[in-house]
Design a protein around this motif. Structure first.
Motif, PDB file in Angstrom:
ATOM      1  N   SER A   1       0.837  -1.202   0.000  1.00 19.57           N
ATOM      2  CA  SER A   1       0.000   0.000   0.000  1.00 19.57           C
ATOM      3  C   SER A   1       0.869   1.248   0.000  1.00 19.57           C
ATOM      4  O   SER A   1       1.970   1.264   0.555  1.00 19.57           O
TER       5      SER A   1
ATOM      6  N   SER B   1       0.272   5.838  -0.542  1.00 17.86           N
ATOM      7  CA  SER B   1      -0.496   7.014  -0.964  1.00 17.86           C
ATOM      8  C   SER B   1       0.311   7.891  -1.906  1.00 17.86           C
ATOM      9  O   SER B   1      -0.194   8.897  -2.409  1.00 17.86           O
TER      10      SER B   1
ATOM     11  N   SER C   1      -9.500   0.716  -4.624  1.00 16.43           N
ATOM     12  CA  SER C   1      -8.197   1.167  -4.151  1.00 16.43           C
ATOM     13  C   SER C   1      -7.117   0.831  -5.169  1.00 16.43           C
ATOM     14  O   SER C   1      -7.231  -0.116  -5.944  1.00 16.43           O
TER      15      SER C   1
END
Length: 675
Positions: A93, A95, A122
């Motif tokens: 993951s 951002s 996502s």
């Protein structure tokens, strides 16, 4: 089943590359050396190929100066051990960039993922896989686009024995289900559970080879997860139906590889989930199969189907593709290879029964239906016989089958037994040669040199371990040979080759008639101060614990050792003459014996008939027999009482198989100009 190629005015080529795109290489690509970010967690620093621990997230950073993939993306590498049949989950993951995961490992494991299909829009990446074999997995944390940078978190989920328990754990209460049937059930307390805590219900279905099933598991109470396993270690599983956006229900379309009983398992994605469900088993003929995952534009194959060795591509057999004469759809790929390269051509699909056809530059054809594990995937392991362009046809076993697949041509170390044989100094040898018997026996020409030359050859090609011993003339006493044998045998391990070589006089003596000595004579090798008999040698070889043990005797009557020594797995014997005949000195080669000379040249590389840098038991046997036929056919020999015949080679492989490796030779060095 022999397939023939559709006759046409032009060569069979891939008309359209729609749906056929390249994925990352099966083994991580060559990358420039660069620094790596440090991990910021309680786990060890993520430098080099850092280790991952289940449940301990690693925080890292993609940055300029990191290693890069060939397509330009920065990448950090991590490793972790896996066990066959256990299920693992990696989540990446970030951002700061669009995460992308590459996973490569034992048993042909090759998984790529861009976006987590269960994360509802996502951009994070998740790969869930069941390990096909024990070993070490390498995971690359990278980005979707070249040059993306930023912080990320990589997490390894715990291993669970998913998708189903072992066959021994199947309960007698398992229900049966038929194609076209839908059954209601419930997961809850009292049901069997996986090691990771999920409740399971199992159903047995009688299937047939080539049958396509559409399995659907639906529930409003929990996140469904469906799996199937059956003959030949066949298994497949699914979490969320990829054809439904934001859906949790599970759907799996599979083609069965063989007739037999299959077990369908209804379970949940998370441990402890309970509630009602419906399981439907539909006829999958004509069912739409999930589209192959999207891959990056930088990974697309060339327009004419050209790939490189080490590359994996994804594609799909579809109506409208070219066809074989027998009606199967086919996609065509090409790669350039060199003689002696060993490659594995692998085709996997859950949509159809995979079949590959390999054509050499000269037009010879090899085919493969099923991989060795008995599943419906195809694996063809071969040594390329010539330089040039090779053609691979990706197709199906039955006419008209369609669906997505993954295909690769990758470097191979051979069969599982061959792949486990390490290169380098793995030959532990005791090499004995006696020319000067100090007057106790007539002297022999060159026999001491036989031992020295063999050691020199094996040392030059890097295969002789430093623990090896050469004993000649006065050094070659009975006690000295026994001590050397014990010392070298103690150093040799279960992955090594042990070689006992002797060149010198041999003898026969009276013995009690038995199964080991049907002629009433015992054979021996003659050392400087005494003899070691065939029964003594059997005792010495009984102490070995090596992968392969080789007894090579170039002496009169040596064939009589075969019955005594070659009586256990992994032992092979090479003897210069039959048990009642003498052996001659090979003056024409300045060698003490013909076997000594040809063993040295054969293990030095001349026996490597296919050029793959492996000298196998079959290749060495063939080479020695050919040389004896050409060079020793008319060499006279005689028995102790004067009967005359000709010298004949004796080879006893015992339980050693033809493709078992005697020695792995170092790779050839190719000059920079290609010469």
């Amino acid at each position: 089943m022999l397939k023939t190629i559709l006759a046409a005015t032009t060569a069979l080529t891939l008309v359209s590359m729609v749906g056929v795109v390249s994925a990352q290489e099966l083994t991580p690509p060559q990358r420039p050396v660069g620094s790596r970010p440090a991990a910021q967690s309680s786990a060890p620093a993520a430098q080099g190929a850092a280790s991952l621990t289940s449940g301990r997230p690693v925080r890292g950073q993609l940055a300029r100066g990191d290693d890069t993939l060939e397509s330009g993306e920065y990448a950090d590498e991590f490793t972790f051990p896996v066990r066959r049949g256990q299920t693992y989950e990696l989540t990446l993951s970030s951002s700061a960039f669009d995460p992308y995961l590459l996973v490569r490992g034992p048993g042909g494991l090759s998984e790529d993922n861009d976006d987590d299909p269960a994360a509802r829009g996502s951009h994070d990446s998740r790969v869930r896989f069941t390990a096909p074999a024990d070993g070490q997995v390498e995971a690359s944390a990278t980005s979707y686009q070249p040059g993306e940078t930023g912080a990320y978190t990589l997490t390894l989920g715990g291993a669970a024995a998913r998708p189903a328990p072992s066959p021994a754990a199947v309960a007698a209460s398992d229900r049966t289900i038929r194609v076209g049937q839908a059954l209601d059930g419930r997961l809850g307390a009292g049901d069997r559970q996986l090691d990771s805590g999920e409740y399971i219900n199992s159903y047995v279905l009688r299937g047939r080879r080539g049958q396509t099933l559409d399995l659907r598991l639906t529930s409003t109470a929990f996140d469904p997860y469906v799996a199937i396993d059956g003959p030949g270690d066949f298994s497949a599983f699914n979490d969320d139906d990829p054809a439904v956006t934001d859906g949790r229900n599970s759907r799996l379309v599979v083609t069965l590889p063989a007739d037999g009983d299959y077990r369908i398992t209804a379970t949940s994605y998370a441990s402890g989930e309970q509630g009602g469900y419906r399981l439907a088993v539909l006829d999958g003929a004509g069912a739409a199969t999930p589209a192959p995952p999207a891959v990056r534009p930088s990974e697309r194959a060339s327009a004419n189907g050209g790939i490189t060795i080490g590359q994996t591509v994804s594609g799909s057999l579809d109506a409208g593709d070219d066809t074989l004469d027998s009606g199967e759809y086919v996609d065509n790929f090409r790669f350039t290879g060199r003689r002696g390269q060993r490659v594995a051509v692998e085709l996997t699909s859950s949509a159809f029964d995979a079949y590959t056809i390999l054509r050499t530059p000269s037009g010879e054809q090899q085919e493969n239906d099923d991989a060795r594990d008995g599943g419906h995937d195809s694996r063809l392991d071969t040594v390329l016989a010539e330089d040039g362009e090779y053609e691979v046809m990706v197709t199906s076993y039955a006419p008209g089958e369609t669906g997505s697949y993954r295909f690769s041509v990758s470097p191979s170390l051979g069969s599982p037994r061959q792949a486990s044989v390490q290169g380098g100094a793995r030959v532990f040898a005791v090499m004995v040669g006696v020319s000067d018997y100090g007057g106790a026996q007539s002297p022999l020409d060159f026999t001491d040199e036989d031992a020295r030359k063999l050691a020199e050859t094996l040392r030059t090609d890097g295969s002789l371990n430093d623990a090896s011993v050469v004993l000649t003339n006065a050094e070659a006493t009975v006690a000295g040979v026994r001590r050397a044998f014990a010392r070298v045998a103690a150093e040799a391990g279960p992955e090594d080759t042990f070689l006992f070589f002797f060149s010198g006089h041999g003898d026969q003596s009276e013995a009690q008639i038995s199964g080991l000595e049907p002629d009433g004579k015992s054979e021996s090798i003659v050392l400087r101060d005494g003899e070691i008999s065939d029964s003594d040698m059997a005792g010495l070889f009984g102490s070995l614990r090596t992968r392969l043990s080789l007894l090579v005797l170039d002496s009169c009557f040596s064939g009589g050792f075969a019955r005594n020594v070659v009586d256990r797995p992994g032992v092979m014997g090479l003897f210069s003459s039959e048990e009642d005949l003498t052996s001659a000195v090979a003056d024409k080669f300045q060698a003490g014996g013909y076997l000594s000379h040809f063993l040295r040249t054969g293990m030095g590389g001349e026996a490597d008939g296919d050029g793959d840098r492996l000298v196998t038991a079959g290749e060495l046997t063939t080479y020695l027999r050919r040389q004896f036929r050409d060079q020793v056919e008319n060499v006279e020999s005689e028995t102790q009482d004067g009967q005359r015949n000709y010298q004949n080679l004796v080879i006893d492989r015992g339980g050693v198989q033809v493709d078992d490796v005697i020695v792995r030779l170092p790779a050839l060095q190719i000059a920079a100009n290609g010469g």
